[in-house]
Design a protein around this motif. Structure first.
Motif, PDB file in Angstrom:
ATOM      1  N   LEU A 153       0.821  -1.125   0.144  1.00 22.40           N
ATOM      2  CA  LEU A 153      -0.015   0.089   0.107  1.00 22.40           C
ATOM      3  C   LEU A 153       0.929   1.138   0.011  1.00 22.40           C
ATOM      4  N   MET A 154       0.709   2.196  -1.146  1.00 24.01           N
ATOM      5  CA  MET A 154       1.662   3.028  -1.272  1.00 24.01           C
ATOM      6  C   MET A 154       1.139   4.634  -1.372  1.00 24.01           C
ATOM      7  N   VAL A 155       1.939   5.508  -1.064  1.00 28.14           N
ATOM      8  CA  VAL A 155       1.491   6.817  -1.049  1.00 28.14           C
ATOM      9  C   VAL A 155       2.516   7.674  -1.686  1.00 28.14           C
ATOM     10  N   ALA A 156       2.125   9.058  -1.993  1.00 28.36           N
ATOM     11  CA  ALA A 156       2.860  10.026  -2.608  1.00 28.36           C
ATOM     12  C   ALA A 156       4.252  10.377  -1.794  1.00 28.36           C
ATOM     13  N   ALA A 191       7.497   1.935  -8.628  1.00 30.87           N
ATOM     14  CA  ALA A 191       7.034   3.327  -7.902  1.00 30.87           C
ATOM     15  C   ALA A 191       8.081   3.718  -6.765  1.00 30.87           C
ATOM     16  N   GLU A 192       8.575   2.642  -6.329  1.00 33.49           N
ATOM     17  CA  GLU A 192       9.792   3.038  -5.160  1.00 33.49           C
ATOM     18  C   GLU A 192      10.568   4.063  -5.886  1.00 33.49           C
ATOM     19  N   GLU A 193      11.061   3.575  -7.063  1.00 34.22           N
ATOM     20  CA  GLU A 193      12.166   4.298  -7.941  1.00 34.22           C
ATOM     21  C   GLU A 193      11.509   5.868  -7.887  1.00 34.22           C
ATOM     22  N   SER A 194      10.236   5.954  -8.240  1.00 37.52           N
ATOM     23  CA  SER A 194       9.675   7.317  -8.499  1.00 37.52           C
ATOM     24  C   SER A 194       9.496   7.921  -6.903  1.00 37.52           C
ATOM     25  N   GLY A 195       9.707   7.260  -5.854  1.00 37.51           N
ATOM     26  CA  GLY A 195       9.613   8.038  -4.796  1.00 37.51           C
ATOM     27  C   GLY A 195       8.528   7.726  -3.929  1.00 37.51           C
ATOM     28  N   LEU A 196       7.540   6.911  -4.489  1.00 37.71           N
ATOM     29  CA  LEU A 196       6.433   6.447  -3.682  1.00 37.71           C
ATOM     30  C   LEU A 196       6.759   5.842  -2.319  1.00 37.71           C
ATOM     31  N   LYS A 197       5.991   5.966  -1.233  1.00 39.47           N
ATOM     32  CA  LYS A 197       6.363   5.188   0.142  1.00 39.47           C
ATOM     33  C   LYS A 197       5.436   4.028   0.404  1.00 39.47           C
ATOM     34  N   SER A 228       3.551  12.753   0.760  1.00 40.34           N
ATOM     35  CA  SER A 228       2.362  12.394   1.388  1.00 40.34           C
ATOM     36  C   SER A 228       2.653  12.414   3.101  1.00 40.34           C
ATOM     37  N   THR A 229       1.731  13.094   3.987  1.00 41.26           N
ATOM     38  CA  THR A 229       1.984  12.938   5.189  1.00 41.26           C
ATOM     39  C   THR A 229       1.371  11.521   5.985  1.00 41.26           C
ATOM     40  N   VAL A 230       0.715  10.778   5.042  1.00 41.30           N
ATOM     41  CA  VAL A 230       0.170   9.495   5.522  1.00 41.30           C
ATOM     42  C   VAL A 230       1.116   8.653   5.891  1.00 41.30           C
ATOM     43  N   THR A 231       0.941   8.062   6.913  1.00 41.08           N
ATOM     44  CA  THR A 231       2.014   6.981   7.331  1.00 41.08           C
ATOM     45  C   THR A 231       1.348   5.725   7.657  1.00 41.08           C
ATOM     46  N   ASP A 232       0.035   5.725   7.833  1.00 42.00           N
ATOM     47  CA  ASP A 232      -0.733   4.544   8.189  1.00 42.00           C
ATOM     48  C   ASP A 232      -2.167   4.489   7.616  1.00 42.00           C
ATOM     49  N   ILE A 233      -2.771   3.407   7.640  1.00 47.07           N
ATOM     50  CA  ILE A 233      -3.883   3.260   6.565  1.00 47.07           C
ATOM     51  C   ILE A 233      -5.283   3.858   7.254  1.00 47.07           C
ATOM     52  N   SER A 234      -4.891   4.108   8.928  1.00 41.97           N
ATOM     53  CA  SER A 234      -5.920   4.634   9.561  1.00 41.97           C
ATOM     54  C   SER A 234      -5.942   6.171   9.138  1.00 41.97           C
ATOM     55  N   GLN A 235      -5.121   6.846   8.498  1.00 41.26           N
ATOM     56  CA  GLN A 235      -5.122   8.185   8.157  1.00 41.26           C
ATOM     57  C   GLN A 235      -6.015   8.434   6.616  1.00 41.26           C
ATOM     58  N   LEU A 236      -6.338   7.134   5.938  1.00 41.44           N
ATOM     59  CA  LEU A 236      -6.815   7.179   4.602  1.00 41.44           C
ATOM     60  C   LEU A 236      -8.512   7.210   5.006  1.00 41.44           C
ATOM     61  N   GLU A 237      -9.190   7.456   5.830  1.00 42.67           N
ATOM     62  CA  GLU A 237     -10.417   7.337   6.034  1.00 42.67           C
ATOM     63  C   GLU A 237     -11.184   8.326   5.132  1.00 42.67           C
ATOM     64  N   GLY A 238     -12.263   8.142   4.284  1.00 35.84           N
ATOM     65  CA  GLY A 238     -12.869   8.934   3.444  1.00 35.84           C
ATOM     66  C   GLY A 238     -12.175   9.171   2.037  1.00 35.84           C
ATOM     67  N   GLU A 252       0.884  10.110  -7.687  1.00 39.66           N
ATOM     68  CA  GLU A 252       1.572  11.339  -7.704  1.00 39.66           C
ATOM     69  C   GLU A 252       0.884  12.412  -8.139  1.00 39.66           C
ATOM     70  N   SER A 253      -0.024  12.243  -8.673  1.00 41.45           N
ATOM     71  CA  SER A 253      -0.907  13.789  -9.279  1.00 41.45           C
ATOM     72  C   SER A 253      -2.039  13.967  -8.172  1.00 41.45           C
ATOM     73  N   GLY A 254      -2.251  13.046  -7.308  1.00 46.73           N
ATOM     74  CA  GLY A 254      -3.115  13.471  -6.344  1.00 46.73           C
ATOM     75  C   GLY A 254      -4.575  12.863  -6.577  1.00 46.73           C
ATOM     76  N   ASP A 255      -4.695  12.298  -7.830  1.00 52.55           N
ATOM     77  CA  ASP A 255      -5.998  11.582  -8.130  1.00 52.55           C
ATOM     78  C   ASP A 255      -6.522  10.479  -7.106  1.00 52.55           C
ATOM     79  N   VAL A 256      -5.692   9.675  -6.457  1.00 53.26           N
ATOM     80  CA  VAL A 256      -5.841   9.143  -5.308  1.00 53.26           C
ATOM     81  C   VAL A 256      -4.913   9.027  -4.135  1.00 53.26           C
ATOM     82  N   ALA A 257      -5.200   9.024  -2.997  1.00 58.94           N
ATOM     83  CA  ALA A 257      -4.490   9.138  -1.927  1.00 58.94           C
ATOM     84  C   ALA A 257      -3.429   8.181  -1.870  1.00 58.94           C
ATOM     85  N   ALA A 258      -3.895   6.657  -2.061  1.00 58.91           N
ATOM     86  CA  ALA A 258      -2.839   5.692  -1.850  1.00 58.91           C
ATOM     87  C   ALA A 258      -3.079   4.506  -3.186  1.00 58.91           C
TER      88      ALA A 258
END
Length: 326
Positions: free
Chosen positions: A132-135, A210-216, A138-148, A193-199
């Protein structure tokens, strides 16, 4: 609007039934003579783009399928339920899908039979081929922060619902507290990366790309549910299984031989990835290799099915003894 697992699953399964039943009579005999008189049976197979597809391609390339008496005509798919109508209509002999999509179809009366285990995840969390990857910012570090928020998955109503639902509940949220957005694996990183989805929930080699592009990476959904969890399955129609038992057995032998080979010599599989996956050699060195067991894992299937009932994807468990024949 968030995806409602219960209503969406019911509508998806009903659509599958109508689509599959409208395809005419099944062409259940494989081409190539069914392997009689020394001829190889040729099976049309579709499998999910990425690691699952590489596995079958490797099995064919290394001669495991020929040794078993079968040749595979392999195409890439998006996975999930997308291949089920093609299978039931006879356009495919074998489909690589995930266990959730197949169990949903079986629960709605589709004549599906699992004949071999597909991809499983590693027993080691860091080698889980999903992420499960984020930009990068992104300040998201855990799935609990993805609500909504919107989360990309390759197809709807599949294994993602189960593993992400379990992670959300573990984090104290409801299993339907995010909105799933269907995107092909190759398009997910750009959407994040474009922000269309959060993760996004990706699999290899798209995780390493994706890791090569910097996704976390903020989670390992497959192994979080169960180390070694069976994700994929190879499935045929009931009619195909009844009319082509030799071809089914040959396919099972091919899959088991390839699974044993990769487990015993993973470096050989990794060395083949640049050719079979069109990957850069340096990327092939980094990707996390799936676990393949050959047969179906009853413990995984029971665990997944119990959660499917809990989340309303199916009303009651299906008879695994009837659905699973390999």
């Amino acid at each position: 609007m968030k995806t409602s697992f219960r209503s969406a699953a019911a509508m998806s399964a009903a659509a599958l039934l109508m689509t599959a039943c409208g395809g005419g009579e099944s062409e259940s005999a494989p081409s190539g003579g069914g392997g009689e008189d020394g001829e190889l049976a040729t099976l049309t197979v579709a499998d999910t783009n990425g690691a699952p597809l590489y596995f079958l391609t490797y099995a064919q390339q290394e001669g495991f399928c020929e040794d078993a008496g079968v040749e595979l005509d392999i195409t890439a798919s998006s996975g999930g339920a997308t291949v089920i109508p093609q299978l039931v209509s006879g356009d495919l002999d074998v489909a690589g899908s995930n266990v959730v999509s197949v169990l949903i179809g079986a629960s709605q009366g589709l004549p599906l039979r699992m004949i071999a285990g597909g991809t499983s995840t590693s027993e080691e969390t860091e080698q889980d081929f999903s992420a499960l990857m984020v930009a990068p910012d992104s300040t998201v570090t855990d799935i609990s922060q993805l609500e909504g928020q919107r989360v990309a998955v390759n197809t709807l109503r599949n294994i993602n619902d189960i593993v992400l639902g379990a992670m959300l509940e573990e984090a104290g949220l409801s299993y339907d507290s995010v909105e799933f957005v269907e995107l092909p694996f190759p398009d997910m990183a750009a959407a994040v990366e474009s922000g269309d989805v959060a993760a996004a929930l990706l699999i290899e080699p798209f995780v390493s790309l994706a890791e090569e592009s910097g996704l976390k990476i903020i989670g390992r959904p497959y192994s979080a549910l169960k180390p070694g969890l069976q994700i994929g399955t190879y499935v045929v129609s009931e009619q195909f299984a009844q009319e082509n038992p030799d071809a089914v057995e040959a396919f099972q032998e091919c899959v088991q031989a390839a699974a044993d080979s990769i487990r015993e010599d993973p470096d050989a599989f990794r060395a083949a990835l640049p050719e079979i996956g069109d990957l850069a050699p340096e990327l092939a060195e980094k990707v996390r290799i799936n676990l393949w067991q050959g047969g179906s894992d009853e413990e995984s299937l029971e665990l997944v099915q119990d959660l499917m009932v809990e989340y309303g994807l199916i009303e009651e468990p299906v008879d695994l003894d009837e659905v699973v024949i390999g």
